[in-house]
Design a protein around this motif. Sequence first.
Motif, PDB file in Angstrom:
ATOM      1  N   LEU A  61       0.810  -1.215   0.000  1.00 29.94           N
ATOM      2  CA  LEU A  61       0.000   0.000   0.000  1.00 29.94           C
ATOM      3  C   LEU A  61       0.845   1.268   0.000  1.00 29.94           C
ATOM      4  CD1 LEU A  61      -2.753  -0.952   2.589  1.00 29.94           C
ATOM      5  CD2 LEU A  61      -2.967  -0.907   0.111  1.00 29.94           C
ATOM      6  N   GLU A  62       2.127   1.110   0.339  1.00 28.61           N
ATOM      7  CA  GLU A  62       3.011   2.269   0.498  1.00 28.61           C
ATOM      8  C   GLU A  62       2.425   3.248   1.514  1.00 28.61           C
ATOM      9  OE1 GLU A  62       4.074   3.984  -3.243  1.00 28.61           O
ATOM     10  OE2 GLU A  62       4.892   2.119  -4.029  1.00 28.61           O
ATOM     11  N   MET A  63       2.037   2.694   2.649  1.00 29.53           N
ATOM     12  CA  MET A  63       1.543   3.462   3.782  1.00 29.53           C
ATOM     13  C   MET A  63       2.075   2.824   5.059  1.00 29.53           C
ATOM     14  SD  MET A  63      -2.405   4.543   2.825  1.00 29.53           S
ATOM     15  CE  MET A  63      -3.043   2.932   2.386  1.00 29.53           C
ATOM     16  N   TYR A  64       1.880   3.490   6.173  1.00 27.82           N
ATOM     17  CA  TYR A  64       2.348   2.951   7.446  1.00 27.82           C
ATOM     18  C   TYR A  64       1.138   2.487   8.258  1.00 27.82           C
ATOM     19  CZ  TYR A  64       5.476   2.261  11.391  1.00 27.82           C
ATOM     20  OH  TYR A  64       6.234   1.697  12.391  1.00 27.82           O
ATOM     21  N   HIS A  65       1.145   1.208   8.588  1.00 25.52           N
ATOM     22  CA  HIS A  65       0.041   0.614   9.336  1.00 25.52           C
ATOM     23  C   HIS A  65       0.246   0.804  10.834  1.00 25.52           C
ATOM     24  CE1 HIS A  65      -2.109  -2.656  11.477  1.00 25.52           C
ATOM     25  NE2 HIS A  65      -3.016  -2.482  10.542  1.00 25.52           N
ATOM     26  N   PHE A  66      -0.846   1.069  11.534  1.00 29.00           N
ATOM     27  CA  PHE A  66      -0.793   1.165  12.995  1.00 29.00           C
ATOM     28  C   PHE A  66      -1.983   0.417  13.582  1.00 29.00           C
ATOM     29  CE2 PHE A  66      -3.275   4.772  11.512  1.00 29.00           C
ATOM     30  CZ  PHE A  66      -4.412   4.692  12.292  1.00 29.00           C
ATOM     31  N   SER A  67      -1.800  -0.055  14.785  1.00 37.13           N
ATOM     32  CA  SER A  67      -2.892  -0.638  15.556  1.00 37.13           C
ATOM     33  C   SER A  67      -2.586  -0.337  17.014  1.00 37.13           C
ATOM     34  CB  SER A  67      -3.011  -2.143  15.309  1.00 37.13           C
ATOM     35  OG  SER A  67      -4.220  -2.644  15.838  1.00 37.13           O
ATOM     36  N   ILE A  68      -3.284   0.653  17.553  1.00 37.00           N
ATOM     37  CA  ILE A  68      -2.978   1.169  18.888  1.00 37.00           C
ATOM     38  C   ILE A  68      -3.914   0.545  19.909  1.00 37.00           C
ATOM     39  CG2 ILE A  68      -2.850   3.243  20.309  1.00 37.00           C
ATOM     40  CD1 ILE A  68      -2.301   4.822  17.739  1.00 37.00           C
ATOM     41  N   GLU A  69      -3.315  -0.117  20.893  1.00 39.07           N
ATOM     42  CA  GLU A  69      -4.064  -0.768  21.961  1.00 39.07           C
ATOM     43  C   GLU A  69      -3.747  -0.076  23.283  1.00 39.07           C
ATOM     44  OE1 GLU A  69      -4.562  -5.255  23.923  1.00 39.07           O
ATOM     45  OE2 GLU A  69      -2.755  -4.721  22.796  1.00 39.07           O
ATOM     46  N   PRO A  70      -4.754   0.377  24.022  1.00 41.62           N
ATOM     47  CA  PRO A  70      -4.477   1.006  25.315  1.00 41.62           C
ATOM     48  C   PRO A  70      -3.723   0.062  26.247  1.00 41.62           C
ATOM     49  CG  PRO A  70      -6.757   1.368  24.666  1.00 41.62           C
ATOM     50  CD  PRO A  70      -6.195   0.365  23.707  1.00 41.62           C
ATOM     51  N   SER A  71      -2.914   0.662  27.095  1.00 46.41           N
ATOM     52  CA  SER A  71      -2.212  -0.036  28.178  1.00 46.41           C
ATOM     53  C   SER A  71      -1.080  -0.955  27.737  1.00 46.41           C
ATOM     54  CB  SER A  71      -3.188  -0.849  29.055  1.00 46.41           C
ATOM     55  OG  SER A  71      -4.047   0.041  29.745  1.00 46.41           O
ATOM     56  N   ASN A  72      -0.815  -1.084  26.428  1.00 48.71           N
ATOM     57  CA  ASN A  72       0.303  -1.954  26.056  1.00 48.71           C
ATOM     58  C   ASN A  72       1.597  -1.165  25.856  1.00 48.71           C
ATOM     59  OD1 ASN A  72       0.144  -0.772  23.518  1.00 48.71           O
ATOM     60  ND2 ASN A  72       0.001  -2.713  22.393  1.00 48.71           N
ATOM     61  N   GLY A  73       1.525   0.173  25.930  1.00 47.49           N
ATOM     62  CA  GLY A  73       2.740   0.980  25.835  1.00 47.49           C
ATOM     63  C   GLY A  73       3.404   0.957  24.475  1.00 47.49           C
ATOM     64  N   GLY A  74       2.662   0.581  23.449  1.00 40.51           N
ATOM     65  CA  GLY A  74       3.247   0.509  22.110  1.00 40.51           C
ATOM     66  C   GLY A  74       3.511   1.887  21.527  1.00 40.51           C
ATOM     67  N   TYR A  75       4.523   1.973  20.665  1.00 39.07           N
ATOM     68  CA  TYR A  75       4.827   3.240  19.997  1.00 39.07           C
ATOM     69  C   TYR A  75       5.582   2.988  18.698  1.00 39.07           C
ATOM     70  CZ  TYR A  75       9.472   2.509  22.097  1.00 39.07           C
ATOM     71  OH  TYR A  75      10.675   1.974  22.479  1.00 39.07           O
ATOM     72  N   ALA A  76       5.546   3.966  17.834  1.00 43.08           N
ATOM     73  CA  ALA A  76       6.383   4.019  16.628  1.00 43.08           C
ATOM     74  C   ALA A  76       6.705   5.485  16.411  1.00 43.08           C
ATOM     75  CB  ALA A  76       5.654   3.438  15.422  1.00 43.08           C
ATOM     76  N   TYR A  77       7.972   5.781  16.124  1.00 40.33           N
ATOM     77  CA  TYR A  77       8.345   7.182  15.980  1.00 40.33           C
ATOM     78  C   TYR A  77       9.530   7.346  15.042  1.00 40.33           C
ATOM     79  CZ  TYR A  77      12.444   6.600  19.063  1.00 40.33           C
ATOM     80  OH  TYR A  77      13.649   6.213  19.601  1.00 40.33           O
ATOM     81  N   VAL A  78       9.720   8.578  14.615  1.00 44.51           N
ATOM     82  CA  VAL A  78      10.898   8.951  13.834  1.00 44.51           C
ATOM     83  C   VAL A  78      11.542  10.141  14.526  1.00 44.51           C
ATOM     84  CG1 VAL A  78       9.530  10.443  12.290  1.00 44.51           C
ATOM     85  CG2 VAL A  78      11.779   9.620  11.556  1.00 44.51           C
ATOM     86  N   PRO A  79      12.856  10.121  14.764  1.00 42.59           N
ATOM     87  CA  PRO A  79      13.523  11.253  15.416  1.00 42.59           C
ATOM     88  C   PRO A  79      13.536  12.488  14.512  1.00 42.59           C
ATOM     89  CG  PRO A  79      14.876   9.263  15.507  1.00 42.59           C
ATOM     90  CD  PRO A  79      13.772   8.987  14.536  1.00 42.59           C
ATOM     91  N   ILE A  80      13.366  13.651  15.105  1.00 44.69           N
ATOM     92  CA  ILE A  80      13.471  14.935  14.408  1.00 44.69           C
ATOM     93  C   ILE A  80      14.579  15.724  15.092  1.00 44.69           C
ATOM     94  CG2 ILE A  80      12.292  17.063  13.751  1.00 44.69           C
ATOM     95  CD1 ILE A  80      11.149  14.594  12.382  1.00 44.69           C
ATOM     96  N   ASN A  81      15.713  15.861  14.419  1.00 43.69           N
ATOM     97  CA  ASN A  81      16.881  16.460  15.047  1.00 43.69           C
ATOM     98  C   ASN A  81      17.141  17.899  14.621  1.00 43.69           C
ATOM     99  OD1 ASN A  81      17.509  13.954  16.334  1.00 43.69           O
ATOM    100  ND2 ASN A  81      18.360  13.214  14.395  1.00 43.69           N
ATOM    101  N   ASN A  82      16.322  18.436  13.715  1.00 42.87           N
ATOM    102  CA  ASN A  82      16.603  19.769  13.164  1.00 42.87           C
ATOM    103  C   ASN A  82      15.492  20.771  13.455  1.00 42.87           C
ATOM    104  OD1 ASN A  82      14.972  18.235  11.570  1.00 42.87           O
ATOM    105  ND2 ASN A  82      16.009  18.682   9.642  1.00 42.87           N
ATOM    106  N   TYR A  83      14.830  20.589  14.599  1.00 44.08           N
ATOM    107  CA  TYR A  83      13.872  21.582  15.074  1.00 44.08           C
ATOM    108  C   TYR A  83      14.164  21.857  16.544  1.00 44.08           C
ATOM    109  CZ  TYR A  83       9.628  23.775  16.819  1.00 44.08           C
ATOM    110  OH  TYR A  83       8.754  24.641  17.436  1.00 44.08           O
ATOM    111  N   ASP A  84      14.150  23.132  16.923  1.00 44.95           N
ATOM    112  CA  ASP A  84      14.314  23.479  18.323  1.00 44.95           C
ATOM    113  C   ASP A  84      13.141  24.305  18.823  1.00 44.95           C
ATOM    114  OD1 ASP A  84      15.642  23.834  20.885  1.00 44.95           O
ATOM    115  OD2 ASP A  84      16.023  25.899  20.236  1.00 44.95           O
ATOM    116  N   LYS A  85      12.777  25.344  18.071  1.00 45.36           N
ATOM    117  CA  LYS A  85      11.683  26.215  18.478  1.00 45.36           C
ATOM    118  C   LYS A  85      11.166  26.960  17.259  1.00 45.36           C
ATOM    119  CE  LYS A  85      14.876  29.957  19.702  1.00 45.36           C
ATOM    120  NZ  LYS A  85      15.308  30.877  20.774  1.00 45.36           N
ATOM    121  N   GLY A  86      10.062  27.683  17.438  1.00 44.12           N
ATOM    122  CA  GLY A  86       9.517  28.503  16.362  1.00 44.12           C
ATOM    123  C   GLY A  86       8.281  27.888  15.724  1.00 44.12           C
TER     124      GLY A  86
END
Length: 316
Positions: A61-86
């Motif tokens: 599909l060329e998309m990112y699948h998610f399935s979020i379940e409460p209380s399981n502490g799951g996560y997916a993220y991408v670091p952003i290193n070139n923003y500080d403020k503004g």
Amino acid sequence: MTKRTPTLCFLIVLCLLALVVPITAQAPGDQPINVIYQNSFATDPQWITNNPSLDYWDPGLEMYHFSIEPSNGGYAYVPINNYDKGSFTFEYDVLLNRVDPGATFRIGFSGSEMDPATGPNVLTEFTNAKYGQIMWLHLVTPGNMMVEVNSQNDDTLSSGPAAYSGPTVKYELNKTYHVMVNYDADQKVLSMKVNEKISGDQIWSYYVNTGEALRGMNRIYIGSIGDYGPLDIYASGYIDNVRLTSPGNVTPVPTTATVMEAVPVPTGTITPKTTATVPTPYPVTSPTQSPLSVIPVMSALGIAGVCCGRLLQKKD
């Protein structure tokens, strides 16, 4: 008089061009931006997850699948290193196939904790709880002040006097939405706008006052950290075309730069992403000034010519 006439004409031309140049060097509507991060998920985005069986890139599909379940502490993220403020704009497409009662889809721009109760955290949420399927803008400032509004009419219990006062707006399953969050650092205002992806129609928009400057966000994430609801309920679907930009007064290097594509709307079974229609690519990160317009310049030369002609007539 003979020597002074050409000199006078030349000075008239220079004066008129000086008036024309500052106006025509700025093209109307030219708003330079810096692309901090963007991804159309045409290739594996390499997001970091502790739950790869539920949160993963779908190459078909060329998309990112998610399935979020409460209380399981799951996560997916991408670091952003070139923003500080503004000021910034965060946007994405989302297709929700399932949101069980008590489940919440959330995606945001936050600090390393990725906790809805800990700042800094800018969150958009699609919930299915007390008011049914409504949308939320949730903010926790760097000073840990929490502010949130939702698309339920006059929900002062959640938002106090800042509650949204328009008609209640609910989202639908199996429909793709484009969500845009904009932070205006000068005004200290955070706003959220939700449009139907296919029609482009806006279904909901509202804002909150941040009260203080936002800064320190360093990752885009989805997940259920800090969500202590029941297990075995899910908010599932797909995200696509994730993008984070800032005004063009600095020049960060984009983390990922890819062409954005339209999101298909699965009916019944999910089909691969169509590439028959590709929207116009986003503008380059450092747009140059527009060239001088020909019409004002020619007008200036014409006026100068008339003035010179009149001077020559007087000379004769």
